[in-house]
Scaffold this active site. Structure first.
Site, short mmCIF file in Angstrom:
data_model
loop_
_atom_site.label_atom_id
_atom_site.label_comp_id
_atom_site.label_asym_id
_atom_site.label_seq_id
_atom_site.Cartn_x
_atom_site.Cartn_y
_atom_site.Cartn_z
N TYR A 115 0.85 -1.19 0.00
CA TYR A 115 0.00 0.00 0.00
C TYR A 115 0.89 1.25 0.00
O TYR A 115 0.73 2.15 0.83
CB TYR A 115 -0.94 0.02 1.21
CG TYR A 115 -1.63 -1.28 1.51
CD1 TYR A 115 -2.76 -1.69 0.81
CD2 TYR A 115 -1.15 -2.13 2.51
CE1 TYR A 115 -3.40 -2.88 1.11
CE2 TYR A 115 -1.77 -3.34 2.79
CZ TYR A 115 -2.90 -3.71 2.09
OH TYR A 115 -3.51 -4.90 2.39
N CYS A 170 -3.91 3.94 10.30
CA CYS A 170 -4.75 5.11 10.59
C CYS A 170 -6.00 4.70 11.36
O CYS A 170 -6.86 5.53 11.63
CB CYS A 170 -5.15 5.82 9.30
SG CYS A 170 -6.10 4.78 8.15
#
Length: 456
Positions: free
Chosen positions: A315, A411
């Site tokens: 990612y 996150c």
């Protein structure tokens, strides 16, 4: 059993804890009630708005006993706006709340105890930190509303100034609002799909001073655009890019696929650490550059590279972490599903003279297993997934490859806890977790986790 609280009735009770979105959590006769705006330790009076089988939601009516950690929010429209959730807490309490969010998730979801979780790394000045803001534009009986959505709705709260975006962004918004009203330029209507202007987006290079304004339209042609461009050029210091982005789809997605440069360059530039990046309207770039450097430096520290390691960066986005890792790795292989991001990553590597980073388009869950199958391996794996976390196929592949270390950048504490719990079952120990406050005033928290291989 029937709930001991009723809708539209008011109750007094103590706040015993905090929910993951920053709401206070109290009990009425043992029944849990969530109260946004309340703080642990306070006695409050709340009106019940909704009752479910196991809990209820209340509206804060009165603070009977106030917490020592309560402060007056800096923002005048804080109570209406949905952008921030915890400005009513002192900054030290915000940092402690975020650490506790991580602790709770790791213990309850990951089922991991005795994990070293450090204090949250905060900012010296937790205001005016955003280098990007995107604001919906709506009509309000002939007046233009530009701002953030109110909590839990798509009603725009008109915003004259926002204390988490720059003063320059405030000025741009005011110029834009005045221009729309002066020339009677129509705002978008979500229900009908009509109106010319949907959003305004502002991007800034905090180190370079570059400014970009993106006008998101529902139409191909902007009326009176020359007057707006001239005003921006004259009044906004550092402006180098004015872009029209066309989005005529009936969607919640902000940006469309077509960008037209009205004036200047199609991008701005900024730095993270020593690395320079080109940032176009659709580029992903962390919105808090000060804390991004803190976050990435910690990821590099945890990777503990000596110069001989192969690293997989799952990612990878536009390659920001990959470039940091490339300074000390033998080779970095970044994988990202968004083709435009990989294009940016390759250009960023070239612009910074990085020759030991390779970038591949595709799902990390598919590409990395194929890399391993073809005989490639990594000594260190770095993952920085979206909010939903890592796919099971990727976690399985990492477990089979057995890299010495995993650095997990997250996150979302919930999906982080889930994933590190799975990796723990595959032979990895969580050495430590470092929360980083990327978004002061909000309930969000980023984390960097170091996991090491433990042979069973």
């Amino acid at each position: 059993m029937k709930a001991p609280v009723e809708k539209n009735k008011e109750y007094e009770f103590y706040i015993e804890g905090m929910g993951f979105q920053g709401e206070g959590v109290g009990k009425v006769e043992g029944f849990t009630v969530f109260v946004p705006g309340a703080i642990k330790g306070e006695k409050v009076r709340a009106k019940i708005l909704k009752v479910d089988k196991r809990f209820a939601f209340g509206k804060l009516i009165e603070i009977i006993e106030k917490s020592e950690f309560r402060v007056k929010p800096k923002c005048d429209i804080y109570e209406k706006c949905g952008g921030c959730q915890i400005q009513h807490m002192s900054y030290p309490m915000q940092l402690q709340f975020k650490k506790q969010r991580v602790i709770d998730a790791v213990e309850r979801i990951g089922k991991l105890n005795d994990v070293v979780i450090h204090d949250t790394l905060g900012m010296g000045n937790p205001f005016r930190y955003r280098n990007k803001v995107q604001l919906p534009v709506r009509d309000n009986h002939g007046k233009v509303k530009i701002g953030f959505y109110s909590k839990g709705s798509h009603n725009v709260v008109d915003t004259k100034s926002c204390c988490i975006q720059s003063e320059k962004a405030d000025k741009i918004v005011e110029i834009f609002r005045t221009w729309m009203e002066k020339y009677n330029v129509s705002a978008y209507n979500e229900e009908t799909g009509t109106g010319d202007i949907r959003h305004i987006m502002i991007r800034e290079g905090f180190k370079t001073g570059d400014v970009m304004v993106v006008i998101v339209t529902n139409v191909d042609k902007i009326l009176f655009k020359e007057e707006l461009v001239d005003k921006f050029k004259h009044d906004i210091k550092g402006i180098v890019s004015i872009i029209q982005n066309i989005n005529n789809e009936k969607t919640n997605v902000i940006l469309g696929n077509k960008n037209i440069t009205l004036w200047g360059k199609p991008y701005i530039e900024d730095y993270i650490g020593e690395f320079k990046f080109k940032i176009s309207p659709n580029s992903f770039f962390q919105v808090n550059p000060v804390q991004t450097e803190v976050l990435y430096s910690k990821a590099l520290e945890y990777a503990n590279l000596k110069g001989s390691e192969n690293v997989f960066d799952a990612y990878c986005g536009t390659g920001t972490i990959s470039l940091f890792l490339s300074k000390k790795a033998k080779k970095v292989t970044g994988v990202e599903i968004v083709e435009a991001a990989i294009k940016d990553a390759k250009e960023n590597a070239k612009a910074n003279g990085i020759n030991n980073a390779e970038f591949i388009v595709g799902e990390a869950e598919k590409v990395i297993p194929e890399l391993i199958k073809d005989g490639n391996y990594a000594d260190v794996v770095v993952v920085d997934p979206p909010r939903k976390g890592c796919g099971q196929e990727l976690l399985n592949s990492i477990g089979m490859m057995k890299p010495a270390r995993i650095v997990y950048v997250s996150c979302d504490p919930g999906t982080l806890a889930r994933d590190i719990g799975i990796l723990a079952e595959k032979g990895y120990k969580v050495e430590e977790i470092q929360p980083v406050d990327m978004f002061p005033g909000t309930s969000h928290v980023e984390c960097v986790v170091l996991m090491s291989r433990v042979e069973k």
